[in-house]
Write a protein that holds these residues in place. Structure first.
Motif, PDB file in Angstrom:
ATOM      1  N   PRO A 142       0.827  -1.216   0.000  1.00  0.00           N
ATOM      2  CA  PRO A 142       0.000   0.000   0.000  1.00  0.00           C
ATOM      3  C   PRO A 142       0.862   1.267   0.000  1.00  0.00           C
ATOM      4  O   PRO A 142       1.908   1.303   0.637  1.00  0.00           O
ATOM      5  CB  PRO A 142      -0.780  -0.105   1.320  1.00  0.00           C
ATOM      6  CG  PRO A 142      -0.748  -1.551   1.691  1.00  0.00           C
ATOM      7  CD  PRO A 142       0.558  -2.084   1.165  1.00  0.00           C
ATOM      8  N   GLN A 144       1.709   4.803   1.309  1.00  0.00           N
ATOM      9  CA  GLN A 144       1.430   5.499   2.578  1.00  0.00           C
ATOM     10  C   GLN A 144       1.570   6.985   2.342  1.00  0.00           C
ATOM     11  O   GLN A 144       2.571   7.424   1.775  1.00  0.00           O
ATOM     12  CB  GLN A 144       2.420   5.042   3.645  1.00  0.00           C
ATOM     13  CG  GLN A 144       2.100   3.630   4.097  1.00  0.00           C
ATOM     14  CD  GLN A 144       3.124   3.044   5.020  1.00  0.00           C
ATOM     15  OE1 GLN A 144       4.223   3.570   5.153  1.00  0.00           O
ATOM     16  NE2 GLN A 144       2.778   1.948   5.660  1.00  0.00           N
ATOM     17  N   ASP A 157      -4.434   0.034   6.984  1.00  0.00           N
ATOM     18  CA  ASP A 157      -4.458  -0.151   5.530  1.00  0.00           C
ATOM     19  C   ASP A 157      -5.404  -1.315   5.228  1.00  0.00           C
ATOM     20  O   ASP A 157      -6.075  -1.838   6.135  1.00  0.00           O
ATOM     21  CB  ASP A 157      -3.042  -0.360   4.962  1.00  0.00           C
ATOM     22  CG  ASP A 157      -2.365  -1.595   5.522  1.00  0.00           C
ATOM     23  OD1 ASP A 157      -3.060  -2.430   6.150  1.00  0.00           O
ATOM     24  OD2 ASP A 157      -1.146  -1.748   5.334  1.00  0.00           O
TER      25      ASP A 157
END
Ligand code: NAI
Length: 465
Positions: A142, A144, A157
């Protein structure tokens, strides 16, 4: 015998390994976690396991309208989590046994490229292996974004959102992309108050505008709030758990929530595996590849999310097959225009090929047809007829350029459209293909008829004289 090392055991890597073994290579696969990668462990499969139950629950809540009395139905969250684990474990074990059945040698540990032919595997028994070719299938993680409060407990997440201790009362989701809307659908169906915060003017920017709008409308009906053109500025602790500060229309709005889920995209996981040291060409973390998925280093390939072309499991698998075939001296077939995109909300969304917006941007001459599922019997039975099928075709020859759908079962139905594009089929050929009745798929034939103003189960756009 050719020796191939595959780094990463996700849907790109394990499929590449099996295909290379089928073609006679000695194949080694290196994986640091469970086989199956993001998709099986913390992506496609666990989300769909949760969404399946959420959809049934939601249908039962409105059971009266379909002749069901189900007054005391409730969610057993621990049991649902166990089922999710059981489904994931079954599939992970399945992948391991398929690899073993194909005589692929499995190495547990994390891999670093030492030179263009050598991989070092750290783990309980560190070792070096050399190969004729290496396929990188290391996936993504993911993105950030930095904001004050990003490290507070409760800021999660997508991986965290899969394993919450209970169904939360409230959640703010940052990012109205695929992950954002799937989790909005999941948790709102289970009774959580969800707010989606999207930076761009509309959610699902990559999806056909009308279809994205219809999905947004359906989610809003279930209580999901949307803030578009909106930016998260900070998260802090408060009585409700967390408070997210959102800037929208030059004003700051504060929303209290138990969780703040950040889903603003994924990025290739290509750091610290020796790529820079070997001079592998990269752009913003993505490994650059040619049409055979070969990097600038001979014998080194990169498939799936780590090349950043299209972050979808089935695309990674297709790229893995193409790379394995190329290494083994075969002409690989990879048709990117046939890769479908699916969103597993209720109703589902699916598309393949060009959207109308893309066709316009490319200044192509086109025609289109739309068919509302309000004119399709099976859809009326399944969800009240909410949905739409849209076909875009070349103006002169009628070749299918794109098909976009929202409605029940469309993630399965999109396969017909992908095949039509692969076979360079025309609108006429879709029209003359007989679709079973009663099915939702009949609406594909009707949408094709609509391209030529000939839909049977919808009144004509212009009244007949
Ligand atoms: P995404 O790229 O689909 O959507 C991210 C969204 O966040 C975009 O709409 C973007 O405009 C927005 N955004 C970016 N920065 C933001 C900010 N600071 N504040 C608010 N909004 C912001 O990425 P997503 O949903 O995280 O998914 C990651 C990848 O995983 C995608 O490639 C997706 O296709 C794939 N995926 C596929 C699924 C499927 O096939 N059903 C399911 C889940 C993920």
């Amino acid at each position: 015998m050719k020796r191939i090392i595959v780094v990463g055991g996700g849907p790109g890597g394990y499929v590449a390994a099996i295909r290379a073994a089928q073609l006679g290579a000695e194949v080694h696969i290196v994986e640091v976690e469970a086989m199956g990668g993001t998709c099986l462990n913390v992506g496609c499969i666990p989300t769909k396991a949760l969404l399946h139950t959420a959809e049934l629950y939601s249908q039962l809540q409105h059971g009266k309208s379909i002749g069901l009395k189900a007054d005391k139905v409730s969610i057993d969250w621990p049991a649902l989590q166990s089922r999710k684990h059981a489904v994931v474990n079954k599939l992970v074990k399945g992948v391991e046994s398929l690899l073993k059945a194909n005589k692929v040698i499995i190495h547990r540990g994390s891999a670093v490229l030492k030179d263009i032919k050598t991989v070092e595997i750290s783990g309980t028994e560190p070792k070096l292996i050399t190969a004729d070719a290496i396929i990188l299938a290391v996936g993504s993680e993911p993105v950030q974004i930095p904001f004050p409060g990003a490290d507070l407990t409760g800021v999660i997440d997508s991986t965290g959102a899969l394993s919450l201790p209970k169904v939360p009362e409230s959640m703010v989701i940052i990012g109205g992309g695929v992950i954002g809307v799937e989790f909005a659908d999941l948790y709102s169906s289970l009774g959580c108050k969800v707010t989606v915060v999207e930076l761009l003017p509309e959610v699902l920017p990559a999806v056909d505008v009308e279809i994205a709008g219809l999905l947004k409308q359906q989610l809003a009906k279930r209580g999901v709030s949307f803030m578009t053109g909106a930016k998260l500025t900070a998260v802090r602790h408060s009585v409700s758990g967390l408070t997210a500060s959102i800037t929208v229309d030059n004003k700051t709005v504060e929303i209290g929530a138990e969780y703040v889920l950040v889903a603003v995209g994924r990025k290739p996981r290509t750091a610290k595996i020796g790529l820079e040291e070997l001079g592998v060409k990269m752009e913003r973390g993505k490994v650059m590849v040619d049409k055979n998925f070969s990097t600038n280093i001979p014998g080194l390939y990169a498939i799936g999310d780590c090349n950043g072309q299209i972050m979808l499991a089935h695309a990674a698998s297709a790229q893995g097959i193409a790379a394995a075939e190329h290494i083994m001296g075969h002409a690989a077939a990879y048709f990117a225009n046939t890769i479908p995109s699916c969103i597993y909300t209720s109703p589902e969304v699916a598309g393949v090929g060009l959207t109308e917006e893309q066709v316009k941007q490319n200044e192509m001459e086109y025609k289109f047809g739309k068919f509302s599922l309000g004119g399709n019997g099976k859809s009326i039975i399944e969800n009240g007829g909410i949905g739409l099928i849209k076909i875009i075709a070349g103006k002169k020859y009628g070749e299918i350029l794109g098909v976009h759908m929202i409605g029940p079962r469309v993630t399965d139905m999109i396969a017909e459209a992908a095949l039509a594009i692969r076979l360079e089929a025309t609108v006429d050929e879709l029209i003359s293909t007989i679709h079973a009745h009663p099915t939702v798929s009949e609406a594909v034939g009707e949408a094709a008829l609509a391209v030529e103003e000939m839909a049977i189960h919808w009144p004509p756009r212009v009244q007949r004289n």
